[in-house]
Design a protein around this motif. Sequence first.
Motif, PDB file in Angstrom:
ATOM      1  N   ASN A 191       0.619   2.740  -2.144  1.00 25.46           N
ATOM      2  CA  ASN A 191       1.113   3.481  -3.302  1.00 25.46           C
ATOM      3  C   ASN A 191       0.291   3.030  -4.504  1.00 25.46           C
ATOM      4  O   ASN A 191       0.348   1.846  -4.858  1.00 25.46           O
ATOM      5  CB  ASN A 191       2.595   3.157  -3.535  1.00 25.46           C
ATOM      6  CG  ASN A 191       3.192   3.885  -4.726  1.00 25.46           C
ATOM      7  OD1 ASN A 191       2.541   4.677  -5.388  1.00 25.46           O
ATOM      8  ND2 ASN A 191       4.457   3.606  -5.008  1.00 25.46           N
ATOM      9  N   PRO A 192      -0.544   3.907  -5.103  1.00 28.40           N
ATOM     10  CA  PRO A 192      -0.481   5.369  -5.066  1.00 28.40           C
ATOM     11  C   PRO A 192      -1.542   6.078  -4.208  1.00 28.40           C
ATOM     12  O   PRO A 192      -1.640   7.301  -4.284  1.00 28.40           O
ATOM     13  CB  PRO A 192      -0.740   5.709  -6.537  1.00 28.40           C
ATOM     14  CG  PRO A 192      -1.756   4.688  -6.968  1.00 28.40           C
ATOM     15  CD  PRO A 192      -1.359   3.424  -6.252  1.00 28.40           C
ATOM     16  N   LEU A 193      -2.332   5.370  -3.416  1.00 23.94           N
ATOM     17  CA  LEU A 193      -3.455   6.026  -2.737  1.00 23.94           C
ATOM     18  C   LEU A 193      -3.047   6.813  -1.495  1.00 23.94           C
ATOM     19  O   LEU A 193      -3.795   7.683  -1.046  1.00 23.94           O
ATOM     20  CB  LEU A 193      -4.525   4.988  -2.361  1.00 23.94           C
ATOM     21  CG  LEU A 193      -5.139   4.210  -3.534  1.00 23.94           C
ATOM     22  CD1 LEU A 193      -6.235   3.281  -3.033  1.00 23.94           C
ATOM     23  CD2 LEU A 193      -5.678   5.146  -4.606  1.00 23.94           C
ATOM     24  N   GLY A 194      -1.895   6.502  -0.913  1.00 19.29           N
ATOM     25  CA  GLY A 194      -1.407   7.300   0.203  1.00 19.29           C
ATOM     26  C   GLY A 194      -2.183   7.150   1.493  1.00 19.29           C
ATOM     27  O   GLY A 194      -2.259   8.086   2.286  1.00 19.29           O
ATOM     28  N   VAL A 195      -2.760   5.975   1.727  1.00 19.81           N
ATOM     29  CA  VAL A 195      -3.476   5.702   2.976  1.00 19.81           C
ATOM     30  C   VAL A 195      -3.056   4.331   3.493  1.00 19.81           C
ATOM     31  O   VAL A 195      -2.570   3.488   2.746  1.00 19.81           O
ATOM     32  CB  VAL A 195      -5.013   5.746   2.804  1.00 19.81           C
ATOM     33  CG1 VAL A 195      -5.491   7.164   2.558  1.00 19.81           C
ATOM     34  CG2 VAL A 195      -5.460   4.841   1.662  1.00 19.81           C
TER      35      VAL A 195
END
Length: 440
Positions: A195-199
């Motif tokens: 969070n926040p890159l979503g990977v």
Amino acid sequence: MPVPQLSDGAQVSLTKHPLLFKAFSWMAENPYSEQYNPEGIINAGVAANATIKHILINKLNSIAGTFIDSDLDYNSPNGELDLRSEIASVFNRHFYPVDPVSPDHIVVTNGCTSGIEMLAFAMCNPGDHILIPSPCYGALENDMNLRPRAVATPVKLPLEESMSVSQISYFERAIADIERSGGRSKVLFLMSPHNPLGVSYPRDVMRRFFEFARRHDLFVVVDEIYALSVFDRSEIVAPFESVLSWHDLDSYIDPASVVVLHGLSKDFGLNGFRMGWVLSPWNKDLLQVLGCYSGFGYRPAYTDRIITTFLSDHAFVDSMLDISQRRLADNYAHTVEFFDAHNIRHIPCTAGHFIWCRLPNSACAKALLSMDLISLADVVDTKWTVDNELVVWEKIVKQNHIYMPSGRAFCSNEPGWFRFTFAIDKDQLRVVLKRLADVC
């Protein structure tokens, strides 16, 4: 008449106003409603999975029933055995642990916020540092510092190195700087999926993190709150692998140093129920301490009972998670198609509820021009800066009626980045993207 002075800690708290929450009052004054307030502010900022809300409401209504005697009594602050057994079942069915998770490995808290605070109290003395890869979830400073007085320390990384083993060098420099200034680092805090890159972190990166933590005698907290919101499992992306599934974890770090966080809010779409859990199969002393602290974070007995019943329907839960992942994938694809068409740079993601995106400089220029903060002659040369980001963000919320937090709230290295939540109602998603087109 004189008033007694608040404590030093309380006075510091008066100065804490997390940027992540700044727009909440604006949304409360002008909330979007398709029927009653179609020009209101659409919430595309809070990480909440609205794609399954009707499924959840129907299920909860079917099991809510009436109050019973035990709902009026004190319950176990760290979670009744039946509740912890159902949480353990979630881990055993979906996280592929090397050894089965037991109810005794789990402490239930009133949300992961409380869990993080309790861990900061347990692991740190006031002034000790908690290292966090940046960009990072913006409320962690409050969670770790407001009462425990640990120092949340974002380690700034080039975005292109956020999932690379090369980032370890930045952590080595950060810990050396802290030691030179007389400070002490105690914890490495990781979120995977991020969070926040979503990977999800690749396995080799996690291995290097564990080795780094072992070298420097750090606890490692792995927040896996989005573990069951992975919607892209293609072979070209790094898969999510829970730390519980590592057969060779003790080759890289003493497992007693490692803690896992999870909860209801994200994967289960139940933010309002305020329930998280801390898991450590390897450190009984830590669990005992957290059990002592848990009395300060009771949940209602009724809530615990309803969630126990909810989680006990394994067929429903597993089906709901599958539907959620498919709907997240669909909303994500719709959003990415829009971003690509409107020159909005974004980091491809595989999990979670949001996209890390950078609005074009034209969006910044258009906003500043509309507020008479630049002239027409300045438009071509206008770029995002630390100073203008919050000015433009406030306009986007108040005038374009889109709430998405700015990168400043996530300790972003570069201005112009935002976290856009796509896990909202599909009709609202279409409306908010249309508004975002006007912004750009």
